[in-house]
Write a protein that holds these residues in place. Structure first.
Motif, PDB file in Angstrom:
ATOM      1  N   THR A  45       9.095  -3.797  10.233  1.00  7.91           N
ATOM      2  CA  THR A  45       7.649  -3.688  10.463  1.00  7.91           C
ATOM      3  C   THR A  45       7.336  -2.486  11.342  1.00  7.91           C
ATOM      4  O   THR A  45       6.408  -1.716  11.071  1.00  7.91           O
ATOM      5  CB  THR A  45       7.118  -4.982  11.107  1.00  7.91           C
ATOM      6  N   ARG A  46       8.134  -2.320  12.391  1.00  9.66           N
ATOM      7  CA  ARG A  46       7.904  -1.182  13.294  1.00  9.66           C
ATOM      8  C   ARG A  46       8.197   0.151  12.595  1.00  9.66           C
ATOM      9  O   ARG A  46       7.520   1.148  12.846  1.00  9.66           O
ATOM     10  CB  ARG A  46       8.736  -1.351  14.567  1.00  9.66           C
ATOM     11  N   ALA A  95       1.505  -3.605   8.649  1.00  8.70           N
ATOM     12  CA  ALA A  95       2.872  -3.191   8.333  1.00  8.70           C
ATOM     13  C   ALA A  95       3.713  -4.384   7.894  1.00  8.70           C
ATOM     14  O   ALA A  95       4.478  -4.304   6.916  1.00  8.70           O
ATOM     15  CB  ALA A  95       3.507  -2.517   9.537  1.00  8.70           C
ATOM     16  N   GLU A  96       3.575  -5.488   8.585  1.00  7.04           N
ATOM     17  CA  GLU A  96       4.342  -6.688   8.233  1.00  7.04           C
ATOM     18  C   GLU A  96       3.932  -7.195   6.851  1.00  7.04           C
ATOM     19  O   GLU A  96       4.770  -7.607   6.045  1.00  7.04           O
ATOM     20  CB  GLU A  96       4.138  -7.776   9.283  1.00  7.04           C
ATOM     21  N   ARG A  97       2.635  -7.154   6.566  1.00  2.00           N
ATOM     22  CA  ARG A  97       2.152  -7.596   5.247  1.00  2.00           C
ATOM     23  C   ARG A  97       2.750  -6.732   4.137  1.00  2.00           C
ATOM     24  O   ARG A  97       3.218  -7.253   3.107  1.00  2.00           O
ATOM     25  CB  ARG A  97       0.617  -7.519   5.205  1.00  2.00           C
ATOM     26  N   TYR A 103       0.508  -3.428  13.357  1.00  2.00           N
ATOM     27  CA  TYR A 103       1.657  -4.315  13.142  1.00  2.00           C
ATOM     28  C   TYR A 103       1.415  -5.300  12.009  1.00  2.00           C
ATOM     29  O   TYR A 103       2.268  -5.476  11.129  1.00  2.00           O
ATOM     30  CB  TYR A 103       1.985  -5.071  14.437  1.00  2.00           C
ATOM     31  N   ASN A 104       0.251  -5.937  12.005  1.00  2.00           N
ATOM     32  CA  ASN A 104      -0.027  -6.961  10.998  1.00  2.00           C
ATOM     33  C   ASN A 104      -0.034  -6.372   9.590  1.00  2.00           C
ATOM     34  O   ASN A 104       0.504  -6.977   8.645  1.00  2.00           O
ATOM     35  CB  ASN A 104      -1.368  -7.653  11.286  1.00  2.00           C
ATOM     36  N   ASP A 159      11.067  -7.663  12.093  1.00  2.00           N
ATOM     37  CA  ASP A 159      10.332  -6.960  13.151  1.00  2.00           C
ATOM     38  C   ASP A 159      10.700  -5.475  13.167  1.00  2.00           C
ATOM     39  O   ASP A 159       9.825  -4.603  13.296  1.00  2.00           O
ATOM     40  CB  ASP A 159      10.652  -7.595  14.508  1.00  2.00           C
ATOM     41  N   LEU A 175       5.485  -4.943   4.281  1.00  2.00           N
ATOM     42  CA  LEU A 175       6.932  -5.154   4.213  1.00  2.00           C
ATOM     43  C   LEU A 175       7.253  -6.389   3.386  1.00  2.00           C
ATOM     44  O   LEU A 175       8.131  -6.360   2.517  1.00  2.00           O
ATOM     45  CB  LEU A 175       7.501  -5.291   5.628  1.00  2.00           C
TER      46      LEU A 175
END
Length: 270
Positions: A237-238, A251-253, A248-249, A234, A255
């Motif tokens: 991601t941020r 960024a998480e992908r 967010y989604n 998390d 990462l």
């Protein structure tokens, strides 16, 4: 002994067992507030050590901490936090304690009195002249630490010393000495208190500044941290949301795709 052993001088407070709890805790806190100022006095020496470390790290050098008891445990703590925080291999910053890993949790009788053992422990890592050995000893007299530093110097290594007794054998032996005068402990001689706190602060400064200087931090972010749990994923991601201006989604992908904040930034930032 030609120096004053500050770590053994009587506490400025007496009749501790007669204090009520609030008074006791207030006095401990008052003593703790002296620590950061004492650490500030040795920043010039910490600077020398960090700059020398950065130079050696660029050649593949490593940082070794050696200590006994609380000092040894603090060195191990600092070393153990480098891989998850900065993504460095475990073998680049290593903490060694008199008595071996058993001594991390339970005191090993007489282990700190063996002046030959530290060099034997270091030799298991094929130590060489690009490495740096930092001895940690509140008293400045621990044989395990003094022996290890003396052997390291004989073999051409740079040595550092963290002690709470200016003028002690450790202070005189190390190439770069951080002698932190925190004054008497609240409980006389209990160096796990102010002395230990000062050591932790200095170790934080050494390793954090070193990691920043060798490029393991970007801006003020831990871009090389290991993504070992949900909280860190998390956080990463941020970081990417801010660095890449994505939601967010996405960024998480990114990462997960690249495996670290730094790799994602390097690959995706236009």
């Amino acid at each position: 002994m030609s120096y004053k052993k500050i770590t053994e001088t009587p506490s400025l407070h007496d009749n501790l067992e007669q204090m009520d709890t609030t008074s006791m805790l207030t006095k401990i806190n008052e003593e703790d507030q002296k620590v950061a100022n004492a650490v500030a006095e040795v920043i010039p020496q910490i600077t020398k050590l960090v700059d020398a470390l950065a130079e050696r790290f660029s050649k593949g050098g490593r940082l070794f901490y050696i200590g006994a008891g609380t000092s040894g445990r603090l060195g191990i703590l600092d070393a153990s936090e480098i891989p998850p925080t900065f993504g460095m291999p475990h073998e680049r910053v290593v903490g060694l304690i008199a008595g071996g890993d058993t001594a991390i949790r339970k005191a090993v009788e007489n282990a700190e009195d063996d002046k030959l053992q530290a060099w034997k422990d270091l030799m298991e890592y094929d130590i060489n002249s690009d490495d740096v050995v930092v001895g940690i000893a509140a008293s400045g007299t621990t044989p395990y630490v003094l022996g290890g530093l003396a052997d390291a110097k004989k073999n051409g290594l740079l040595t550092g010393g963290i002690t709470n007794n200016p003028g002690s054998p450790l202070a005189k032996l190390a190439d770069i000495t951080m002698a932190i005068n925190v004054g008497p402990e609240f409980v006389t001689g209990s160096t796990r208190m102010k002395s230990g706190t000062s050591q932790k602060l200095v170790l934080n400064m050494i390793s954090t500044a070193l990691m920043i200087k060798i490029g393991r931090v970007k801006g003020n972010k831990m871009v090389n941290m290991q993504l070992t749990n949900t909280k860190l994923v998390d956080r990463g991601t941020r970081y990417l949301m801010e660095g890449l201006h994505v939601d967010y989604n996405e960024a998480e992908r990114l990462l997960i795709k690249h495996g670290s904040v730094k790799k994602a930034l390097d690959a995706e930032k236009k």
